[in-house]
Motif scaffolding. Structure first.
Motif, PDB file in Angstrom:
ATOM      1  N   ASP A 151       0.854  -1.186   0.000  1.00 26.11           N
ATOM      2  CA  ASP A 151       0.000   0.000   0.000  1.00 26.11           C
ATOM      3  C   ASP A 151       0.891   1.238   0.000  1.00 26.11           C
ATOM      4  N   TYR A 152       1.257   1.689  -1.204  1.00 24.56           N
ATOM      5  CA  TYR A 152       2.070   2.895  -1.353  1.00 24.56           C
ATOM      6  C   TYR A 152       1.209   4.162  -1.340  1.00 24.56           C
ATOM      7  N   ILE A 153      -0.099   4.006  -1.177  1.00 27.13           N
ATOM      8  CA  ILE A 153      -0.951   5.192  -1.018  1.00 27.13           C
ATOM      9  C   ILE A 153      -0.890   5.639   0.436  1.00 27.13           C
ATOM     10  N   ALA A 154      -1.104   4.703   1.349  1.00 33.81           N
ATOM     11  CA  ALA A 154      -1.028   5.029   2.774  1.00 33.81           C
ATOM     12  C   ALA A 154       0.409   5.343   3.192  1.00 33.81           C
ATOM     13  N   MET A 155       1.377   4.681   2.549  1.00 30.94           N
ATOM     14  CA  MET A 155       2.794   4.888   2.866  1.00 30.94           C
ATOM     15  C   MET A 155       3.557   5.116   1.566  1.00 30.94           C
ATOM     16  N   PRO A 156       3.508   6.349   1.027  1.00 30.88           N
ATOM     17  CA  PRO A 156       4.173   6.635  -0.248  1.00 30.88           C
ATOM     18  C   PRO A 156       5.688   6.437  -0.154  1.00 30.88           C
ATOM     19  N   LYS A 157       6.288   6.147  -1.298  1.00 30.06           N
ATOM     20  CA  LYS A 157       7.747   6.050  -1.365  1.00 30.06           C
ATOM     21  C   LYS A 157       8.322   7.450  -1.192  1.00 30.06           C
ATOM     22  N   SER A 188       0.603   4.111  -5.105  1.00 28.11           N
ATOM     23  CA  SER A 188      -0.126   3.108  -5.861  1.00 28.11           C
ATOM     24  C   SER A 188      -0.419   1.939  -4.931  1.00 28.11           C
ATOM     25  N   LEU A 189      -1.427   1.173  -5.233  1.00 18.28           N
ATOM     26  CA  LEU A 189      -1.663  -0.097  -4.557  1.00 18.28           C
ATOM     27  C   LEU A 189      -1.124  -1.183  -5.480  1.00 18.28           C
ATOM     28  N   HIS A 190      -0.325  -2.094  -4.940  1.00 18.28           N
ATOM     29  CA  HIS A 190       0.210  -3.203  -5.721  1.00 18.28           C
ATOM     30  C   HIS A 190      -0.301  -4.495  -5.096  1.00 18.28           C
ATOM     31  N   THR A 191      -0.834  -5.367  -5.889  1.00 20.66           N
ATOM     32  CA  THR A 191      -1.259  -6.673  -5.410  1.00 20.66           C
ATOM     33  C   THR A 191      -0.961  -7.711  -6.479  1.00 20.66           C
ATOM     34  N   THR A 192      -0.740  -8.934  -6.043  1.00 22.05           N
ATOM     35  CA  THR A 192      -0.580 -10.055  -6.970  1.00 22.05           C
ATOM     36  C   THR A 192      -1.658 -11.058  -6.629  1.00 22.05           C
ATOM     37  N   ALA A 226       3.908   8.950 -11.258  1.00 28.66           N
ATOM     38  CA  ALA A 226       4.681   7.742 -11.543  1.00 28.66           C
ATOM     39  C   ALA A 226       5.336   7.802 -12.919  1.00 28.66           C
ATOM     40  N   GLN A 227       4.632   8.340 -13.893  1.00 23.07           N
ATOM     41  CA  GLN A 227       5.149   8.376 -15.266  1.00 23.07           C
ATOM     42  C   GLN A 227       6.115   9.525 -15.515  1.00 23.07           C
ATOM     43  N   GLU A 228       5.836  10.671 -14.912  1.00 19.14           N
ATOM     44  CA  GLU A 228       6.590  11.870 -15.254  1.00 19.14           C
ATOM     45  C   GLU A 228       7.447  12.378 -14.119  1.00 19.14           C
ATOM     46  N   GLY A 229       7.305  11.828 -12.923  1.00 16.46           N
ATOM     47  CA  GLY A 229       8.130  12.224 -11.788  1.00 16.46           C
ATOM     48  C   GLY A 229       7.518  13.361 -10.990  1.00 16.46           C
ATOM     49  N   ILE A 230       8.187  13.656  -9.895  1.00 15.17           N
ATOM     50  CA  ILE A 230       7.708  14.685  -8.976  1.00 15.17           C
ATOM     51  C   ILE A 230       7.594  16.034  -9.674  1.00 15.17           C
ATOM     52  N   ALA A 231       8.565  16.355 -10.502  1.00 14.36           N
ATOM     53  CA  ALA A 231       8.583  17.662 -11.161  1.00 14.36           C
ATOM     54  C   ALA A 231       7.329  17.888 -11.996  1.00 14.36           C
ATOM     55  N   ALA A 232       6.746  16.832 -12.517  1.00 13.19           N
ATOM     56  CA  ALA A 232       5.541  16.978 -13.332  1.00 13.19           C
ATOM     57  C   ALA A 232       4.404  17.585 -12.526  1.00 13.19           C
ATOM     58  N   HIS A 233       4.380  17.353 -11.225  1.00 19.68           N
ATOM     59  CA  HIS A 233       3.306  17.913 -10.400  1.00 19.68           C
ATOM     60  C   HIS A 233       3.383  19.428 -10.312  1.00 19.68           C
TER      61      HIS A 233
END
Length: 167
Positions: free
Chosen positions: A65-71, A77-81, A103-110
């Motif tokens: 759970d990278y939404i609750a605990m971002p990198k 993002s939520l990742h599951t298999t 994720a696609q464009e990086g922090i600077a894109a924001h």
């Protein structure tokens, strides 16, 4: 709920890193592709996760759970298999459109999506750091003043917290 579904083929380097980290050789079960679900809100991300887990059996220990605990780079993002069709593992990423842009464009894109005090979008030319980087030359880059100015600009919205030991 409107969603966008994408399939994606994983990069060879990503597969290699995962194999090296886990000490595994390539096998037929190695996951080469995944699915990405894009929605509008964080709440919808969790709703989609519930739906995915109700359709397919989640694999134990394969949920992040990278939404609750971002990198640290603000990736969310939520990742599951899950065990997919014919017993094949399927990796699924669930995120909002805004999270996907990061994720696609990086922090600077924001920076390009921020608004000024009047609610108007900020243009790239209004951002001091962007202008500084556009105008740099090799002699200026080596100067301590230039580097200090870059640090000041990048960290101006930061809050510093120190422990009682001053670290």
């Amino acid at each position: 709920m409107p969603i966008q579904v994408e399939s994606r083929i994983k990069h060879f380097y990503s597969i290699y890193r995962k194999m090296k980290k886990k000490g595994r050789a390539w096998t037929r079960s190695t996951t080469w592709w995944g699915m990405r679900l894009l929605c509008d809100t964080t709440g919808q991300c969790y709703e989609l996760l519930g739906l995915v887990h109700s359709l397919w059996m989640p694999i134990e220990g394969r949920f992040k759970d990278y939404i609750a605990m971002p990198k640290s780079n603000l990736y969310q993002s939520l990742h599951t298999t899950v065990m997919g069709h014919e017993g094949k593992m399927l990796e699924i990423q669930i995120r909002t459109q805004a999270m996907h842009r990061t994720a696609q464009e990086g922090i600077a894109a924001h920076w390009l999506y921020k608004q000024d005090l009047k609610g108007q979008p900020v243009k790239a030319e209004q951002l001091t750091i962007i202008n500084m980087l556009k105008s740099w030359d090799s002699s200026a880059v080596a100067s301590p003043e230039f580097l200090e100015e870059i640090k000041r600009e990048l960290l101006k919205d930061s809050i510093y917290v120190f422990t009682p030991k001053g670290t």
